[in-house]
Scaffold this motif. Structure first.
Motif, mmCIF file in Angstrom:
data_model
loop_
_atom_site.group_PDB
_atom_site.id
_atom_site.type_symbol
_atom_site.label_atom_id
_atom_site.label_comp_id
_atom_site.label_asym_id
_atom_site.label_seq_id
_atom_site.Cartn_x
_atom_site.Cartn_y
_atom_site.Cartn_z
ATOM 1 N N CYS A 89 -28.356 -9.137 -6.944
ATOM 2 C CA CYS A 89 -29.672 -9.430 -6.358
ATOM 3 C C CYS A 89 -29.687 -10.811 -5.707
ATOM 4 N N THR A 90 -29.120 -11.804 -6.385
ATOM 5 C CA THR A 90 -29.080 -13.154 -5.830
ATOM 6 C C THR A 90 -28.260 -13.189 -4.549
ATOM 7 N N GLU A 117 -30.270 -11.469 -1.720
ATOM 8 C CA GLU A 117 -31.418 -12.276 -1.287
ATOM 9 C C GLU A 117 -30.966 -13.462 -0.449
ATOM 10 N N LEU A 130 -34.221 -13.238 1.628
ATOM 11 C CA LEU A 130 -35.342 -12.616 0.946
ATOM 12 C C LEU A 130 -35.819 -13.498 -0.205
ATOM 13 N N LYS A 131 -37.086 -13.384 -0.549
ATOM 14 C CA LYS A 131 -37.666 -14.147 -1.639
ATOM 15 C C LYS A 131 -37.021 -13.735 -2.961
ATOM 16 N N PRO A 132 -36.716 -14.712 -3.840
ATOM 17 C CA PRO A 132 -36.138 -14.356 -5.149
ATOM 18 C C PRO A 132 -36.996 -13.340 -5.894
ATOM 19 N N THR A 158 -37.196 -10.171 -5.002
ATOM 20 C CA THR A 158 -37.521 -9.055 -4.108
ATOM 21 C C THR A 158 -36.611 -7.856 -4.356
ATOM 22 N N VAL A 159 -35.317 -8.109 -4.464
ATOM 23 C CA VAL A 159 -34.368 -7.004 -4.605
ATOM 24 C C VAL A 159 -34.493 -6.343 -5.967
#
Length: 319
Positions: free
Chosen positions: A168-169, A172, A177-179, A181-182
């Motif tokens: 995810c990190t 993003e 993307l905003k932390p 979001t994923v």
């Protein structure tokens, strides 16, 4: 005026599913409103028929106790026991979340595909850990057990959680993307689309959507890489929490390097077309779930049990 908070275990359970749905932003929950008290080795189970199974000794009895002693201050080890009980409930409700039109039949069929179990359990646990305090506040538990929101516990599925957080990190960062979001997007899908969504996000974070002349060949290749790599995390599952996390991070970093190399290689292959950087949205390309008819028989594939939150973990981790 806000609704009164649950004042008993029965009231808590009745509102537990809607609270999880409200926090998640998902479009639906497959929970049927039924809770089964279990006495086996599984702390919690999100059954494919929509029923929530919770262990009596480790989940339901501690929560009966917390309401019987409402407002009392407890030592940290006792609060940790209560906190883990709530974490299990939120984890299991996470499994029931999905987009409109998703079915448990389709999710169950997808869950036994390579990589699906590891990703779904990792996503459910990571999301539950990150949103547990919000869940407790939403249900007024912080007033029933003061201090329960002042620390974190280690939780379960350490290798899967470590890998999910790294994926995810990484995404993003690649897609700006905003932390969070994923992880939220993955949590709001069922096993039917989770691995596919991850592949779509990686594909769309590159220049490939505009470079590749026809068809999603590379996206399908990325999905295949994900499905091949995620099951390797199982080798770390029985290790103590710190070692499991470190080993999983090493495994995931190696996989990410390979994934990045494959994306770069594909981009280089198509650069002769001189097409500008893609502008499509990060989440473009994921099909809308379609209701899937129930199978004619019962799936009996080994490994189709979802949400069995058991095993190591559960220690207190301050911070």
């Amino acid at each position: 005026m806000s609704d009164p908070k649950p004042a008993s275990l029965e009231e808590l359970l009745l509102r537990s599913g809607q609270a999880a749905l409200d926090l998640s932003g998902a479009q639906q929950s497959a929970w049927n409103g039924q809770v089964v008290e279990s006495v086996d080795d599984v702390l919690g189970l999100a059954h494919w028929d929509g029923t929530l199974h919770l262990d009596r000794e480790y989940i339901l009895d501690p929560l009966r106790e917390i309401y019987a002693l409402a407002g009392k201050r407890h030592p940290t080890p006792q609060l940790a026991r209560y906190r883990e009980a709530f974490a299990t409930i939120l984890h299991e409700h996470s499994h029931f979340l999905g987009p409109a039109g998703a079915t448990q039949e389709a999710a169950r069929a997808a869950f036994v595909r390579p990589g699906s179990r590891q990703l779904e359990e990792g996503v459910a646990e990571a999301w539950a850990q990150d949103h547990l305090n919000e869940y407790l506040h939403h249900l007024g538990v912080d007033k029933v057990a003061p201090g329960i929101d002042s620390f974190r516990t280690n939780g379960h599925y350490a290798p899967y959680v470590a890998a999910v957080r790294m994926l995810c990190t990484d995404l993003e960062s690649r897609a700006d993307l905003k932390p969070g979001t994923v992880l939220t997007a993955l949590n709001n899908q069922t096993a039917e689309r989770q691995v596919e969504l991850l592949a779509v996000l990686y594909y769309n974070s590159s220049r490939l959507p505009d470079l590749e002349p026809s068809g999603p060949q590379t996206r399908l290749h990325l999905e295949s890489l994900l499905r091949d790599s995620l099951p390797t995390l199982d080798a770390h599952l029985l290790l103590p929490h710190p070692q499991a996390t470190v080993r999983a991070q090493t495994t995931t970093q190696a996989f990410l390097s390979h994934l990045h190399s494959e994306i770069t290689r594909a981009e280089s292959h198509y650069t002769h077309r001189q097409i500008p950087h893609p502008t499509q949205a990060a989440f473009a390309g994921l099909p809308t779930p379609r209701p899937t008819p129930a199978a004619r028989g019962t799936l009996t594939t080994v490994g189709a049990v979802r949400g069995s939150r058991a095993g190591g973990g559960g220690g207190v981790g301050l911070g």
